[in-house]
Design a protein around this motif. Structure first.
Motif, short mmCIF file in Angstrom:
data_model
loop_
_atom_site.label_atom_id
_atom_site.label_comp_id
_atom_site.label_asym_id
_atom_site.label_seq_id
_atom_site.Cartn_x
_atom_site.Cartn_y
_atom_site.Cartn_z
N LEU A 140 0.80 -1.20 -0.08
CA LEU A 140 0.02 -0.15 0.07
C LEU A 140 0.78 1.38 -0.09
N ARG A 141 2.16 1.16 0.67
CA ARG A 141 2.85 2.53 0.83
C ARG A 141 3.21 2.81 -0.72
N LYS A 142 3.29 2.10 -1.77
CA LYS A 142 3.85 2.00 -2.99
C LYS A 142 2.77 2.77 -4.00
N SER A 143 1.52 2.73 -3.22
CA SER A 143 0.40 3.17 -4.19
C SER A 143 0.26 4.81 -4.04
N GLU A 144 -0.05 5.45 -5.01
CA GLU A 144 -0.40 6.97 -4.75
C GLU A 144 -1.80 7.17 -4.52
N ARG A 145 -2.76 6.34 -4.30
CA ARG A 145 -3.89 6.41 -3.78
C ARG A 145 -4.38 5.35 -2.88
N ALA A 146 -3.30 5.03 -1.84
CA ALA A 146 -3.63 4.13 -0.97
C ALA A 146 -4.70 4.17 0.07
N SER A 147 -5.73 3.31 0.30
CA SER A 147 -6.95 3.54 1.04
C SER A 147 -7.25 2.29 1.83
N VAL A 148 -7.44 2.07 2.95
CA VAL A 148 -8.04 0.98 3.63
C VAL A 148 -9.30 1.29 4.32
N VAL A 149 -10.19 0.28 4.27
CA VAL A 149 -11.62 0.57 4.96
C VAL A 149 -11.91 -0.71 5.49
N LEU A 150 -12.10 -0.55 7.06
CA LEU A 150 -12.25 -1.63 7.83
C LEU A 150 -14.08 -1.82 8.25
N ILE A 151 -14.52 -2.88 7.99
CA ILE A 151 -16.06 -3.04 8.27
C ILE A 151 -16.15 -3.43 9.48
N SER A 152 -16.77 -2.76 10.41
CA SER A 152 -16.95 -2.74 11.78
C SER A 152 -18.53 -3.07 11.84
N SER A 153 -19.16 -2.69 12.91
CA SER A 153 -20.55 -2.57 13.24
C SER A 153 -21.04 -1.66 14.34
N THR A 154 -22.40 -1.30 13.98
CA THR A 154 -22.64 -0.43 15.10
C THR A 154 -22.80 -1.01 16.62
N ALA A 155 -22.60 -2.51 16.64
CA ALA A 155 -22.44 -3.06 17.89
C ALA A 155 -21.13 -2.63 18.62
N ALA A 156 -20.45 -2.03 17.96
CA ALA A 156 -18.95 -1.80 18.59
C ALA A 156 -19.30 -0.47 19.47
N ALA A 157 -20.31 0.33 19.48
CA ALA A 157 -20.85 1.24 20.30
C ALA A 157 -21.81 0.97 21.37
N THR A 158 -22.17 -0.15 21.44
CA THR A 158 -23.14 -0.44 22.50
C THR A 158 -22.53 -1.67 23.31
N ALA A 159 -23.17 -1.98 24.15
CA ALA A 159 -22.93 -3.33 24.80
C ALA A 159 -24.00 -4.09 25.07
N ALA A 160 -24.55 -4.75 24.04
CA ALA A 160 -25.75 -5.61 23.92
C ALA A 160 -25.39 -7.11 24.85
N PRO A 161 -26.31 -7.64 25.52
CA PRO A 161 -26.03 -8.87 26.12
C PRO A 161 -25.85 -9.89 25.31
N GLY A 162 -25.14 -10.72 25.60
CA GLY A 162 -24.94 -11.97 24.83
C GLY A 162 -24.01 -11.78 23.50
N ASN A 163 -23.50 -10.85 23.38
CA ASN A 163 -22.64 -10.29 22.16
C ASN A 163 -21.31 -10.05 22.54
N ALA A 164 -20.82 -10.47 23.54
CA ALA A 164 -19.33 -9.82 23.86
C ALA A 164 -18.18 -10.21 23.08
N PRO A 165 -18.19 -11.51 22.48
CA PRO A 165 -16.96 -11.70 21.72
C PRO A 165 -17.02 -10.81 20.15
N TYR A 166 -18.15 -10.76 19.84
CA TYR A 166 -18.38 -9.83 18.73
C TYR A 166 -18.25 -8.48 18.71
N THR A 167 -18.84 -7.87 19.93
CA THR A 167 -18.57 -6.56 19.99
C THR A 167 -17.03 -6.22 20.53
N ILE A 168 -16.25 -7.21 21.39
CA ILE A 168 -14.97 -6.87 21.45
C ILE A 168 -14.00 -6.94 20.47
N GLY A 169 -14.58 -7.97 19.36
CA GLY A 169 -13.72 -7.82 18.32
C GLY A 169 -13.87 -6.76 17.33
#
Length: 267
Positions: A140-169
């Protein structure tokens, strides 16, 4: 498994190349098609569904770009290094990276979650992103237009019960993204995060059934402020914008894509 058939071979053509994890189906497929329509050649990683990966490859190539699909467990550092090296050999460059691969957790409380489950989910979301970034950044450092997009989730901003592994990830994924954005700005690499809510995919359908009893996510369209649950193509549009030159001054940012309801719409 690597597909050896590449369409539209042209040694004089130097299209930009995007590496997409979880590209075989669902949101990853939609992202691949959206970027292909912008002229990106596509290197797609997928976990195990050869038939879906081949279907995606054929559809992407029908847009007139090149596409290869590589079977790879992104939680396996050695496998990622091997496939990124193969992508580099096949295409000669990597200009953009989208980490979309993801898996759901089993819905158990922290008290009932086994360490192996935590490791499995975080391994795909957070360590998968780390493995891809650490191996792809030199290209990527060699590219003139390098870009990264990571697909997360709205779950990262909450603490829903039963979802700890996914949320923490996802929280770890976002922290990694912001760190790399700060580290690599001087090298011209932009890093941003897209955080969807409920999406009408196989995973979204399972979530909708578990939470609301609906047959699938689309059945919840009428409950959404904008008239429908988010589609994979909506996420593809957001990713395309963040990778495009229209967002050259945007890095280290997080965009939520949820149609007005961050979680699962309730009756």
């Amino acid at each position: 498994m690597r597909e050896d058939s590449v369409g539209n071979e042209n040694p004089e053509r130097e299209a930009s190349v995007v590496l997409i994890s979880g590209a075989g189906r669902g949101t990853g497929r939609a992202i691949a098609l959206r970027l292909a329509r912008e002229g990106f050649d596509v290197a797609g990683l997928y976990a195990r569904n050869d038939e879906a990966a081949e279907s995606t490859r054929a559809e992407v190539e029908s847009t007139g770009v090149q596409c290869r699909m590589y079977r790879c467990d992104v939680a396996d550092a050695a496998a990622v290094a091997e496939q990124v090296e193969q992508v580099s050999a096949d295409f000669g460059r990597i200009d953009a990276l989208v980490h979309n691969a993801g898996i759901a957790s089993r819905g158990k409380t922290v008290a009932d979650t086994e360490p192996a489950e935590m490791a499995r989910v975080i391994g795909v979301h957070a360590f998968g992103a780390f493995h891809l970034l650490s191996t792809a950044i030199p290209m990527l450092r060699k590219s003139e237009r390098a870009s990264v997009v990571l697909i997360s989730s709205t779950a990262a901003a909450t603490a829903a019960p039963g979802n700890a592994p996914y949320t923490i990830g996802k929280v770890a994924l976002e922290a990694l993204g912001r760190t790399v954005a700060a580290e690599e700005a001087r090298n011209g690499i932009r890093v941003n995060i897209v955080a969807p809510g409920l999406i009408a995919t196989e995973m979204g359908d399972r979530l909708a059934r578990a939470v609301t009893g609906a047959a699938d996510a689309v059945e919840l369209d009428a409950q959404m402020p904008f008239g429908r649950v988010t589609r994979p193509e909506d996420v593809g549009e957001a990713v395309e914008f963040l990778i495009s030159d229209r967002s050259r001054q945007i890095t280290g940012q997080r965009i939520e894509v949820h149609g007005g309801v961050p979680g699962v719409p309730r009756p």
